[in-house]
Design a protein around this motif. Structure first.
Motif, PDB file in Angstrom:
ATOM      1  N   VAL A  51       1.043  -1.211   0.038  1.00 21.68           N
ATOM      2  CA  VAL A  51      -0.036   0.034   0.134  1.00 21.68           C
ATOM      3  C   VAL A  51       0.764   1.223   0.149  1.00 21.68           C
ATOM      4  CG1 VAL A  51      -1.652   1.330   1.467  1.00 21.68           C
ATOM      5  CG2 VAL A  51      -1.817  -1.026   0.943  1.00 21.68           C
ATOM      6  N   THR A  52       2.159   1.215   0.656  1.00 20.41           N
ATOM      7  CA  THR A  52       2.856   2.286   0.499  1.00 20.41           C
ATOM      8  C   THR A  52       3.192   2.708  -0.816  1.00 20.41           C
ATOM      9  OG1 THR A  52       3.815   1.713   2.827  1.00 20.41           O
ATOM     10  CG2 THR A  52       5.201   3.136   1.250  1.00 20.41           C
ATOM     11  N   SER A  53       3.621   1.578  -1.867  1.00 17.58           N
ATOM     12  CA  SER A  53       3.929   1.784  -2.891  1.00 17.58           C
ATOM     13  C   SER A  53       2.695   2.538  -3.691  1.00 17.58           C
ATOM     14  CB  SER A  53       4.323   0.573  -3.645  1.00 17.58           C
ATOM     15  OG  SER A  53       5.409  -0.099  -2.978  1.00 17.58           O
ATOM     16  N   ILE A  54       1.556   1.886  -3.776  1.00 15.87           N
ATOM     17  CA  ILE A  54       0.631   2.468  -4.546  1.00 15.87           C
ATOM     18  C   ILE A  54       0.351   4.102  -4.035  1.00 15.87           C
ATOM     19  CG2 ILE A  54      -1.448   1.774  -3.022  1.00 15.87           C
ATOM     20  CD1 ILE A  54      -3.016   0.844  -5.247  1.00 15.87           C
ATOM     21  N   ARG A  55       0.566   4.129  -2.760  1.00 16.65           N
ATOM     22  CA  ARG A  55       0.224   5.405  -2.317  1.00 16.65           C
ATOM     23  C   ARG A  55       1.163   6.455  -2.826  1.00 16.65           C
ATOM     24  NH1 ARG A  55       0.869   5.083   3.136  1.00 16.65           N
ATOM     25  NH2 ARG A  55      -1.080   3.935   3.310  1.00 16.65           N
ATOM     26  N   ALA A  56       2.551   6.085  -2.849  1.00 18.88           N
ATOM     27  CA  ALA A  56       3.546   6.941  -3.432  1.00 18.88           C
ATOM     28  C   ALA A  56       3.370   7.256  -4.887  1.00 18.88           C
ATOM     29  CB  ALA A  56       4.846   6.079  -3.334  1.00 18.88           C
TER      30      ALA A  56
END
Length: 85
Positions: A51-56
């Motif tokens: 989810v951190t990647s998708i948010r970034a």
């Protein structure tokens, strides 16, 4: 060569979808892409990305997130609106 055999043929842009296992919106988005004849690469949250990647990448933390031809389309509702135009 294909344009010679079928002059009306048009290349489809590259498509990527960030999805989550068991997500109904993701399943609907993938089905829509298939029905429209778009091949896509799938990035699965929890397996290929977090989810951190998708948010970034998108500024959002929901799935699915769809990209067509390098452009961020958004989620499933955004994809349906994209094809409705």
């Amino acid at each position: 060569m294909i344009k010679y055999l079928k002059p009306e043929w048009q290349d489809k842009p590259s498509v990527a979808i960030i999805s989550k296992s068991g997500c109904q919106h993701c399943a609907k988005a993938k089905q829509t892409l298939k029905e429209k004849g778009y091949a896509f690469e799938e990035i699965v949250l929890g397996k290929d990305a977090t989810v951190t990647s998708i948010r970034a990448i998108t500024g959002r933390d929901t799935a699915p997130q769809i990209f067509i031809g390098g452009k961020h389309i958004g989620g499933n509702n955004d994809l349906q609106a994209y094809f409705a135009k």
